[in-house]
Design a protein around this motif. Structure first.
Motif, PDB file in Angstrom:
ATOM      1  N   LEU A  34       0.719  -1.361   0.032  1.00  0.00           N
ATOM      2  CA  LEU A  34      -0.040  -0.132  -0.087  1.00  0.00           C
ATOM      3  C   LEU A  34       0.735   1.259  -0.094  1.00  0.00           C
ATOM      4  N   TYR A  35       0.282   2.410  -0.529  1.00  0.00           N
ATOM      5  CA  TYR A  35       0.990   3.471  -0.502  1.00  0.00           C
ATOM      6  C   TYR A  35       0.984   4.414   0.509  1.00  0.00           C
ATOM      7  N   VAL A  36       1.711   5.111   0.794  1.00  0.00           N
ATOM      8  CA  VAL A  36       1.610   5.873   2.135  1.00  0.00           C
ATOM      9  C   VAL A  36       2.162   7.460   1.963  1.00  0.00           C
ATOM     10  N   TYR A  37       1.596   8.289   2.532  1.00  0.00           N
ATOM     11  CA  TYR A  37       2.149   9.872   2.557  1.00  0.00           C
ATOM     12  C   TYR A  37       2.092  10.291   3.986  1.00  0.00           C
ATOM     13  N   THR A  38       3.185  10.668   4.688  1.00  0.00           N
ATOM     14  CA  THR A  38       2.824  11.218   6.057  1.00  0.00           C
ATOM     15  C   THR A  38       3.323  12.910   6.048  1.00  0.00           C
ATOM     16  N   TYR A  39       2.533  13.392   7.005  1.00  0.00           N
ATOM     17  CA  TYR A  39       2.873  14.835   7.398  1.00  0.00           C
ATOM     18  C   TYR A  39       2.849  14.844   8.998  1.00  0.00           C
ATOM     19  N   ASP A 367      11.907  21.404   1.059  1.00  0.00           N
ATOM     20  CA  ASP A 367      11.268  21.959   2.062  1.00  0.00           C
ATOM     21  C   ASP A 367      10.767  21.225   3.158  1.00  0.00           C
ATOM     22  N   LEU A 368      10.304  21.391   4.500  1.00  0.00           N
ATOM     23  CA  LEU A 368       9.951  20.613   5.509  1.00  0.00           C
ATOM     24  C   LEU A 368       8.913  19.330   4.970  1.00  0.00           C
ATOM     25  N   THR A 369       7.949  19.698   4.320  1.00  0.00           N
ATOM     26  CA  THR A 369       6.949  19.036   3.983  1.00  0.00           C
ATOM     27  C   THR A 369       7.392  17.701   3.292  1.00  0.00           C
ATOM     28  N   LEU A 370       8.283  18.106   2.194  1.00  0.00           N
ATOM     29  CA  LEU A 370       8.954  16.825   1.569  1.00  0.00           C
ATOM     30  C   LEU A 370      10.005  16.146   2.260  1.00  0.00           C
ATOM     31  N   SER A 371      10.917  16.912   2.974  1.00  0.00           N
ATOM     32  CA  SER A 371      12.067  16.216   3.349  1.00  0.00           C
ATOM     33  C   SER A 371      11.797  15.521   4.614  1.00  0.00           C
ATOM     34  N   MET A 372      10.797  15.759   5.381  1.00  0.00           N
ATOM     35  CA  MET A 372      10.651  15.108   6.605  1.00  0.00           C
ATOM     36  C   MET A 372       9.256  14.210   6.687  1.00  0.00           C
ATOM     37  N   GLY A 373       8.458  14.243   5.371  1.00  0.00           N
ATOM     38  CA  GLY A 373       7.512  13.306   5.160  1.00  0.00           C
ATOM     39  C   GLY A 373       8.000  11.923   4.852  1.00  0.00           C
ATOM     40  N   PHE A 374       7.336  10.910   5.032  1.00  0.00           N
ATOM     41  CA  PHE A 374       7.626   9.600   4.570  1.00  0.00           C
ATOM     42  C   PHE A 374       6.757   9.146   3.595  1.00  0.00           C
ATOM     43  N   THR A 375       7.224   8.177   2.711  1.00  0.00           N
ATOM     44  CA  THR A 375       6.403   7.747   1.583  1.00  0.00           C
ATOM     45  C   THR A 375       6.697   6.191   1.488  1.00  0.00           C
TER      46      THR A 375
END
Length: 597
Positions: A34-39, A367-375
């Motif tokens: 499954l695909y994931v995106y975190t913030y 930016d923080l959204t991309l760099s500290m997010g997980f996928t």
């Protein structure tokens, strides 16, 4: 529309294992394909405060954290009070019933109280008992979404057995089993359940993805001073340095960092560093030095809220003009803004090939959204052996009678670059302006003709660079009522806003910029001509990209959607703003942030 799209949020205090819970759930999803995106919304505190982690799970790739929350896992009372209103009707709240004096007031969601004190009563170590509440509540959630408890058990054993020992593993599995079985007996599972997909996926954060891309590009020297939110690049590099034969150094400040990177690049090593806006400010003069000496380097700037110390744990797209104006004077440079977490991986070999080919600084604007997010991602999609182009690169004696001129004036502006120590290629390298053989112009009498020749030589590189940069992407019907224009990290959320608009009967399309500088006016305008009622979407107050685009191309948008409260856009923020701007009563829409941490 994805077959499965489900959002889990976890609230609690720092130290309660929110990140651990999120990573465990992400790894479970990865094993299910499954695909994931975190913030993660969190405060700049070591202890105390509040953290709210959002994890979006889908059967198809996702690149934002969504609009609605199906399930909240509350690790403390504060999370219940803050976030019960944010669960969508028909959703659920999982919490420790021992934390509350009365049941939360929502009759349109399932309230799933867990008697954790009872489940953990057999654990003698009280500190351990307190810290593994996250495992129990995660297992409860797993039952409700149809995930197999054995997957969590495998992750617990893999993560904890060697580091913490069998006692800690057993305690985690005990409370996980109790939570899982209690949910099966007392709670109703969600209609949409986990289903395994092929292939299984991997799980990574944005900083690590860029670090991995750097390693794939052949980086052999990495240097940094820790600065949120870029520090994850340093962590990955340090953890993998020995296996990949990469020299990693942590310096006392960013001035030392950038000068060490320049030194490593000067002797032929692919070298890079990462920082945020404040650190980049300290690097600016040295970036100009690299340009003057025509040494190829890559600097990652992971943006956070500014100015000054600003918002260390919040996001913003506020550093574009800082990079455009890095150092004094005119010189060739390349600026790129990855559009997704995994695009950060793919961008690194591209930017390194360009800076090597044109011998100039390259800057990656994340930016923080991309760099500290997980996928999650399919490892088979990563190219660990990309094409490597070192440009006009001399490493051994060439058989020619010509005198070697390090800064030889050429039609392309690019001069063959000899690595120091190459026989027959002795040359001067300095930050003063110079003539073809490196002799300082100011030592002569600042010859204006030589200054003009060498300046024009350097700037001719821009003509070559711009020919190799892909134009912005255009997606959607050409006869749309509205065009949303963005750059960098907002691509995924704008794309979903376009879908929302189209589903609601307002036809929309999207233009998105990744390669920001230099740009070719004619090429860009050819794409922008397709726009109807163009609206520029960005995360800063002054409309930095809108001003840049107008200064370079003359293009003026009809409206603007801007966010500068430290939190990233949600899809409905942009869709709502587009509909409001279409009414023509204003040309600026600033969305309201509903979830406050």
């Amino acid at each position: 529309m994805a077959k499965y799209d489900f959002v889990v949020a976890v609230g609690g205090a720092p130290g309660q294992g929110i990140e651990t819970l999120g990573k465990s759930l992400g790894q479970i999803c990865a094993r299910y394909g499954l695909y994931v995106y975190t913030y993660s919304a969190y405060q700049s505190l070591i202890r105390g405060g509040h953290t709210f982690l959002t994890i979006r799970i889908s059967s198809e790739p996702v690149e934002n954290h969504g609009d609605e929350i199906d399930l909240i896992i509350a690790l403390d009372r504060d999370s219940i009070e803050k976030h019960v209103p944010h669960v969508k009707p028909g959703g659920a709240l999982i919490y420790n019933i021992d934390d509350v004096k009365q049941e939360p007031e929502r009759d349109d969601i399932q309230l799933c109280g867990i008697p954790y004190k009872k489940f953990s009563s057999g654990i003698e170590d009280r500190k351990l008992q307190k810290t593994i509440l996250n495992t129990c509540l995660l297992a409860t959630a797993m039952n409700m979404v149809g995930a197999d408890l054995k997957v969590l058990e495998e992750i617990i054993i893999s993560a904890l057995l060697k580091r913490k020992g069998q006692e800690v593993v057993d305690a985690n599995i005990t409370v996980a089993t109790a939570g899982y079985e209690h949910a099966a007996e007392h709670f109703t599972g969600f209609d949409a359940q986990f289903e395994k997909q092929e292939p299984p996926l991997a799980f990574v954060d944005g900083n690590s993805a860029m670090a991995m891309g750097g390693a794939a590009a052949g980086v052999k020297f990495y240097c940094a001073y820790p600065m949120s939110p870029s520090t994850g690049v340093l962590h990955w590099m340090a953890a993998n340095a020995r296996n990949l034969n990469i020299m990693v150094r942590q310096c006392e400040d960013e001035i030392s960092v950038i000068n060490m990177v320049i030194g490593a690049a000067h002797v032929g090593c692919r070298a890079m560093c990462a920082t945020s806006g404040g650190g980049f400010a300290l690097m600016s003069e040295a970036i100009g030095s690299a340009a003057m000496m025509e040494i190829p380097i890559v600097v990652i700037n992971v943006q956070r809220g500014g100015p000054s110390t600003g918002l260390p744990t919040k996001t913003e797209q506020g550093d574009l003009w800082q990079l455009l104006g890095a150092s004094q004077g005119d010189f060739p440079k390349i600026i790129v803004a990855p559009t997704s977490i995994m695009d950060g991986f793919h961008t690194m070999p591209e930017i390194f090939n360009l800076v090597d080919k044109f011998q100039c600084p390259g800057m990656v604007l994340s930016d923080l959204t991309l760099s500290m997010g997980f996928t999650t991602f399919d490892p088979e999609t990563l190219n660990w052996q990309p094409e490597i182009d070192r440009g006009e690169y001399i490493t051994e004696l060439d058989q020619t009678d010509e005198e070697y001129l390090r800064y030889k004036i050429t039609d392309s502006g690019v001069s063959p670059r000899a690595i120091p120590g190459t026989p027959g290629h002795v040359h001067v390298v300095a930050t003063d302006d110079h003539d073809e053989d490196g002799g300082l112009i100011s030592d002569e009498f600042t010859n204006p003709h030589k200054r003009r020749d060498i300046m024009e030589k350097r700037q001719r590189k821009m003509e070559g660079i711009v020919k190799l940069l892909p134009p912005p992407t255009f997606e959607g019907p050409e006869d749309a009522e509205i065009t949303l224009i963005g750059w960098g990290s907002t691509k995924g959320v704008i794309n979903e806003a376009v879908q929302l608009l189209n589903d609601a009967g307002t036809t929309a399309n999207q233009i998105h910029f990744k390669w920001l500088y230099p740009i070719d006016e004619d090429t860009i305008n050819a794409v922008l001509e397709k726009a109807t009622n163009p609206i520029i979407v960005e995360c800063n107050y002054t409309g930095q990209f809108a001003r840049f685009l107008r200064s370079e191309t003359g293009f003026k948008a009809d409206g603007h959607i801007r966010k500068y409260d430290g939190e990233p856009f949600m899809p409905h923020h942009i869709a709502d703003g587009a509909r409001e701007l279409l009414k023509g009563k204003t040309d600026l829409y600033v969305p309201y942030q509903e979830i406050v941490v």
